[in-house]
Motif scaffolding. Structure first.
Motif, PDB file in Angstrom:
ATOM      1  N   THR A  98       2.206   1.659  -3.539  1.00 23.06           N
ATOM      2  CA  THR A  98       1.149   2.156  -4.413  1.00 23.06           C
ATOM      3  C   THR A  98       0.936   3.648  -4.215  1.00 23.06           C
ATOM      4  O   THR A  98       0.809   4.407  -5.191  1.00 23.06           O
ATOM      5  N   LEU A  99       0.915   4.106  -2.972  1.00 20.88           N
ATOM      6  CA  LEU A  99       0.763   5.530  -2.690  1.00 20.88           C
ATOM      7  C   LEU A  99       1.932   6.322  -3.262  1.00 20.88           C
ATOM      8  O   LEU A  99       1.747   7.365  -3.893  1.00 20.88           O
ATOM      9  N   THR A 100       3.149   5.818  -3.083  1.00 19.91           N
ATOM     10  CA  THR A 100       4.336   6.498  -3.612  1.00 19.91           C
ATOM     11  C   THR A 100       4.288   6.578  -5.135  1.00 19.91           C
ATOM     12  O   THR A 100       4.560   7.632  -5.727  1.00 19.91           O
ATOM     13  N   GLY A 101       3.935   5.485  -5.775  1.00 23.17           N
ATOM     14  CA  GLY A 101       3.835   5.482  -7.229  1.00 23.17           C
ATOM     15  C   GLY A 101       2.769   6.450  -7.726  1.00 23.17           C
ATOM     16  O   GLY A 101       2.966   7.129  -8.742  1.00 23.17           O
ATOM     17  N   THR A 102       1.661   6.531  -7.021  1.00 21.25           N
ATOM     18  CA  THR A 102       0.592   7.450  -7.409  1.00 21.25           C
ATOM     19  C   THR A 102       1.056   8.900  -7.294  1.00 21.25           C
ATOM     20  O   THR A 102       0.804   9.716  -8.190  1.00 21.25           O
ATOM     21  N   VAL A 103       1.736   9.230  -6.211  1.00 16.08           N
ATOM     22  CA  VAL A 103       2.219  10.603  -6.021  1.00 16.08           C
ATOM     23  C   VAL A 103       3.246  10.956  -7.097  1.00 16.08           C
ATOM     24  O   VAL A 103       3.215  12.052  -7.668  1.00 16.08           O
ATOM     25  N   ALA A 139       3.555   9.598 -10.131  1.00 14.49           N
ATOM     26  CA  ALA A 139       2.858   9.706 -11.414  1.00 14.49           C
ATOM     27  C   ALA A 139       2.095  11.022 -11.515  1.00 14.49           C
ATOM     28  O   ALA A 139       2.083  11.667 -12.581  1.00 14.49           O
ATOM     29  N   LEU A 140       1.493  11.458 -10.425  1.00 16.14           N
ATOM     30  CA  LEU A 140       0.784  12.730 -10.440  1.00 16.14           C
ATOM     31  C   LEU A 140       1.747  13.896 -10.620  1.00 16.14           C
ATOM     32  O   LEU A 140       1.463  14.840 -11.368  1.00 16.14           O
ATOM     33  N   SER A 152       0.833  -1.203   0.000  1.00 14.18           N
ATOM     34  CA  SER A 152       0.000   0.000   0.000  1.00 14.18           C
ATOM     35  C   SER A 152       0.867   1.252   0.000  1.00 14.18           C
ATOM     36  O   SER A 152       0.556   2.236  -0.677  1.00 14.18           O
TER      37      SER A 152
END
Length: 139
Positions: free
Chosen positions: A48-53, A55-56, A45
């Motif tokens: 996933t949060l790190t990858g989302t940040v 990518a954003l 998790s």
């Protein structure tokens, strides 16, 4: 009442007799497995949060540059999707109404048929009274 409480007491005794006592090593292994799986889920998790940040952060400049195209395109897509959804809902409603009307005409008495019949009788009575008043100049 007394029989019921005795039955519950016997059921509780049966449950206590059927409980199995596992060895301490088994309980330690079970706790280690739960801790390992919980830690892995927490790690995933976080990744996933790190990858989302990330990518954003990478996509934000691109979104700002092409936003004059994206906003109207998003509005158009939303309107198109809304139109298709509304069309589907209206189609389903039409099929349901036609089905109800078919059942009403064939005499199968669908839900609400009694209210329709009452309204028909009331409207017919008022129309005939109005026609008679008009015809003979009464009222």
């Amino acid at each position: 009442m007394a029989d019921n409480s005795r039955g519950r007491h016997r059921w509780g005794q049966l449950q206590q007799q059927q409980q199995v006592q596992y060895p301490v090593s088994y309980q330690i292994m079970k706790a280690a497995a739960v801790a390992t799986l919980g830690g892995l889920m927490l790690l995933f998790s976080g990744l996933t949060l790190t990858g989302t940040v990330i990518a954003l952060a990478v996509a934000t400049p691109l979104l700002v540059i092409i936003s004059p195209v994206l906003v109207p395109a998003t509005i158009a897509v939303a309107l198109i999707v809304g139109g298709f959804l509304a069309s589907g809902v209206f189609g389903v409603a039409a099929i349901l109404v036609l089905s109800w009307m078919y059942r009403y005409v064939t005499g199968k008495r669908p839900v609400g048929a009694d209210e329709i019949d009452k309204a028909r009788v009331i409207i017919a009575a008022r129309a005939s009274r109005h026609h008679l008043e008009w015809r003979y100049g009464i009222g």
